[in-house]
Motif scaffolding. Structure first.
Motif, PDB file in Angstrom:
ATOM      1  N   HIS A  54      -5.565 -38.195 -19.244  1.00  0.00           N
ATOM      2  CA  HIS A  54      -6.979 -37.853 -19.374  1.00  0.00           C
ATOM      3  C   HIS A  54      -7.701 -38.075 -18.040  1.00  0.00           C
ATOM      4  N   LEU A  55      -7.453 -39.226 -17.432  1.00  0.00           N
ATOM      5  CA  LEU A  55      -8.101 -39.553 -16.159  1.00  0.00           C
ATOM      6  C   LEU A  55      -7.648 -38.619 -15.039  1.00  0.00           C
ATOM      7  N   LEU A  56      -6.361 -38.296 -15.022  1.00  0.00           N
ATOM      8  CA  LEU A  56      -5.842 -37.417 -13.974  1.00  0.00           C
ATOM      9  C   LEU A  56      -6.428 -36.015 -14.084  1.00  0.00           C
ATOM     10  N   ILE A  57      -6.570 -35.519 -15.300  1.00  0.00           N
ATOM     11  CA  ILE A  57      -7.161 -34.191 -15.507  1.00  0.00           C
ATOM     12  C   ILE A  57      -8.601 -34.179 -15.024  1.00  0.00           C
ATOM     13  N   VAL A  58      -9.362 -35.204 -15.400  1.00  0.00           N
ATOM     14  CA  VAL A  58     -10.765 -35.288 -14.982  1.00  0.00           C
ATOM     15  C   VAL A  58     -10.869 -35.417 -13.463  1.00  0.00           C
ATOM     16  N   ALA A  59     -10.060 -36.303 -12.876  1.00  0.00           N
ATOM     17  CA  ALA A  59     -10.111 -36.517 -11.431  1.00  0.00           C
ATOM     18  C   ALA A  59      -9.768 -35.242 -10.669  1.00  0.00           C
ATOM     19  N   SER A  60      -8.764 -34.513 -11.131  1.00  0.00           N
ATOM     20  CA  SER A  60      -8.355 -33.279 -10.459  1.00  0.00           C
ATOM     21  C   SER A  60      -9.455 -32.229 -10.521  1.00  0.00           C
ATOM     22  N   ALA A  61     -10.044 -32.071 -11.713  1.00  0.00           N
ATOM     23  CA  ALA A  61     -11.096 -31.060 -11.876  1.00  0.00           C
ATOM     24  C   ALA A  61     -12.330 -31.401 -11.058  1.00  0.00           C
ATOM     25  N   ILE A  62     -12.749 -32.659 -11.076  1.00  0.00           N
ATOM     26  CA  ILE A  62     -13.961 -33.055 -10.357  1.00  0.00           C
ATOM     27  C   ILE A  62     -13.731 -33.025  -8.845  1.00  0.00           C
ATOM     28  N   ALA A  63     -12.531 -33.364  -8.405  1.00  0.00           N
ATOM     29  CA  ALA A  63     -12.231 -33.279  -6.964  1.00  0.00           C
ATOM     30  C   ALA A  63     -12.361 -31.833  -6.487  1.00  0.00           C
ATOM     31  N   ALA A  64     -11.841 -30.895  -7.284  1.00  0.00           N
ATOM     32  CA  ALA A  64     -11.957 -29.478  -6.920  1.00  0.00           C
ATOM     33  C   ALA A  64     -13.417 -29.021  -6.959  1.00  0.00           C
ATOM     34  N   SER A  65     -14.172 -29.468  -7.977  1.00  0.00           N
ATOM     35  CA  SER A  65     -15.599 -29.122  -8.059  1.00  0.00           C
ATOM     36  C   SER A  65     -16.350 -29.651  -6.851  1.00  0.00           C
ATOM     37  N   ALA A  66     -16.058 -30.898  -6.471  1.00  0.00           N
ATOM     38  CA  ALA A  66     -16.760 -31.519  -5.345  1.00  0.00           C
ATOM     39  C   ALA A  66     -16.444 -30.795  -4.043  1.00  0.00           C
ATOM     40  N   LEU A  67     -15.197 -30.415  -3.876  1.00  0.00           N
ATOM     41  CA  LEU A  67     -14.800 -29.716  -2.649  1.00  0.00           C
ATOM     42  C   LEU A  67     -15.581 -28.414  -2.483  1.00  0.00           C
ATOM     43  N   LEU A  68     -15.658 -27.626  -3.557  1.00  0.00           N
ATOM     44  CA  LEU A  68     -16.376 -26.354  -3.484  1.00  0.00           C
ATOM     45  C   LEU A  68     -17.884 -26.569  -3.415  1.00  0.00           C
ATOM     46  N   ALA A  69     -18.411 -27.450  -4.280  1.00  0.00           N
ATOM     47  CA  ALA A  69     -19.857 -27.633  -4.357  1.00  0.00           C
ATOM     48  C   ALA A  69     -20.431 -28.210  -3.069  1.00  0.00           C
ATOM     49  N   LEU A 178     -22.717 -37.901 -12.424  1.00  0.00           N
ATOM     50  CA  LEU A 178     -23.096 -37.096 -13.585  1.00  0.00           C
ATOM     51  C   LEU A 178     -21.959 -36.178 -14.013  1.00  0.00           C
ATOM     52  N   SER A 179     -21.361 -35.472 -13.057  1.00  0.00           N
ATOM     53  CA  SER A 179     -20.276 -34.549 -13.393  1.00  0.00           C
ATOM     54  C   SER A 179     -19.065 -35.281 -13.957  1.00  0.00           C
ATOM     55  N   THR A 180     -18.729 -36.421 -13.371  1.00  0.00           N
ATOM     56  CA  THR A 180     -17.560 -37.172 -13.835  1.00  0.00           C
ATOM     57  C   THR A 180     -17.771 -37.726 -15.232  1.00  0.00           C
ATOM     58  N   THR A 181     -18.962 -38.257 -15.485  1.00  0.00           N
ATOM     59  CA  THR A 181     -19.253 -38.814 -16.810  1.00  0.00           C
ATOM     60  C   THR A 181     -19.189 -37.733 -17.882  1.00  0.00           C
ATOM     61  N   ILE A 182     -19.760 -36.572 -17.582  1.00  0.00           N
ATOM     62  CA  ILE A 182     -19.709 -35.459 -18.532  1.00  0.00           C
ATOM     63  C   ILE A 182     -18.267 -35.008 -18.744  1.00  0.00           C
ATOM     64  N   ALA A 183     -17.507 -34.912 -17.645  1.00  0.00           N
ATOM     65  CA  ALA A 183     -16.122 -34.446 -17.744  1.00  0.00           C
ATOM     66  C   ALA A 183     -15.250 -35.406 -18.548  1.00  0.00           C
TER      67      ALA A 183
END
Length: 245
Positions: A54-69, A178-183
Motif C-alpha cells: 500500500h505504501l509503495l503504491i502511494v509513494a510511487s504515484a505521488i513521486a510521479a505526481s510531484a515530478l510532473l507538477a 495533502l496529495s499523500t494523505t488523500i492517496a
C-alpha cells in the motif's frame, strides 16, 4: 511540538506497528466486532505485506505526481513558460475532474487488472494540490530577493536551486502532504481491481459481513494517514524555521 503531541504520535506509531506485525494481540478486542464462527483477525494474507505494498503504491504515484507538477510549476513561472499556465493548470485539473473510481473503470480495459490502474488514478488525483502549491510558492518569492541574487551574479538555475525552491519549499510540502494523505486513503479502492492494498482487508470484511476485518483495515489506513500527515507538518515547520518564517 508539545511533549503530549510527541507522546501521542509515538503511541500511534507503536500501535500501528503492533497492529501490522502482531495482529493476533488484538484478537480479543476485535472479537467484539464479529459474529459467532467468524475469525476476528484477518486471515487471508499478511497485513505487513499489504501495508508495505500500500505504501509503495502511494509513494510511487505521488513521486510521479510531484515530478510532473513541480516541473510544470517551475516551467510556467519562467518568462518563456508564462503563456502555458492555462494549459498546465488544465492538465493538473484532469485528475480532479474524474473521481478515482471512474479512472479505474477507464484504465482497466486498457491496462488490465492489478497495480497499474491504481497508480494511474493516484498519479492523476495527486497532481493538482502539488501543482497549485508549488505555483503559489514560486510566485510568492519576493522580487527583491531574486534581484539581489541576480546582483550577486547567480545564474537562473542557481537562483532556482539556491533561492526560489528553498523559499517555496514549505508550500510545496503542504501540497505533497495533502496529495499523500488523500492517496493513502484512496489507494484502498485499488483492491477492487486486484491491486495489493489494505483495501483487501476492508473488502473481505464487507463481503463476509465481518466488521472486525473492516475495523482492522480502516484503523491501519487511518493511522498511516495521520502519522504521515504529521510527518509532513513537522517537515514544513522545520523548513519554515530554516528560512526564517
Amino acid at each position: 511540538m508539545s511533549p503530549l503531541g510527541l507522546v501521542l504520535r509515538l503511541a500511534g506509531l507503536v500501535l500501528l506497528v503492533w497492529l501490522v506485525v502482531q495482529p493476533t494481540a488484538f484478537a480479543g478486542l476485535l472479537a467484539l466486532f464479529t459474529r459467532p464462527g467468524q475469525p476476528s483477525v484477518y486471515n487471508q494474507g499478511s497485513l505487513l505485506a499489504l501495508t508495505i505494498s500500500h505504501l509503495l503504491i502511494v509513494a510511487s504515484a505521488i513521486a510521479a505526481s510531484a515530478l510532473l507538477a513541480v516541473g510544470l510549476a517551475i516551467f510556467v513561472t519562467r518568462p518563456f513558460g508564462v503563456d502555458f499556465l492555462p494549459v498546465s493548470r488544465a492538465l493538473a485539473n484532469i485528475g480532479q475532474t474524474f473521481p478515482p473510481v471512474a479512472v479505474l473503470a477507464l484504465c482497466v480495459p486498457l491496462l488490465g487488472f492489478g497495480t497499474t490502474p491504481t497508480l494511474v488514478a493516484l498519479f492523476l488525483y495527486g497532481l493538482l494540490p502539488i501543482f497549485e502549491n508549488s505555483l503559489a510558492g514560486l510566485s510568492s518569492v519576493p522580487p527583491p530577493v531574486t534581484e539581489a541574487a541576480k546582483g550577486m551574479g547567480m545564474k537562473p538555475m542557481q537562483r532556482l536551486i539556491g533561492v526560489e525552491l528553498p523559499l517555496s519549499m514549505p508550500l510545496m510540502l503542504a501540497g505533497l502532504r495533502l496529495s499523500t494523505t488523500i492517496a493513502l486513503s484512496t489507494a484502498a479502492i485499488g483492491s477492487t481491481v486486484a491491486a495489493p492494498t489494505l483495501g483487501e482487508v476492508i473488502i473481505a470484511g464487507l463481503q463476509t459481513g465481518n466488521t472486525a476485518f473492516v475495523v482492522q483495515g480502516g484503523v491501519i489506513v487511518a493511522l498511516l494517514a495521520v502519522l504521515i500527515h504529521e510527518g509532513f507538518v513537522a517537515l514544513e515547520r522545520s523548513q519554515r524555521r530554516r528560512i526564517g518564517l
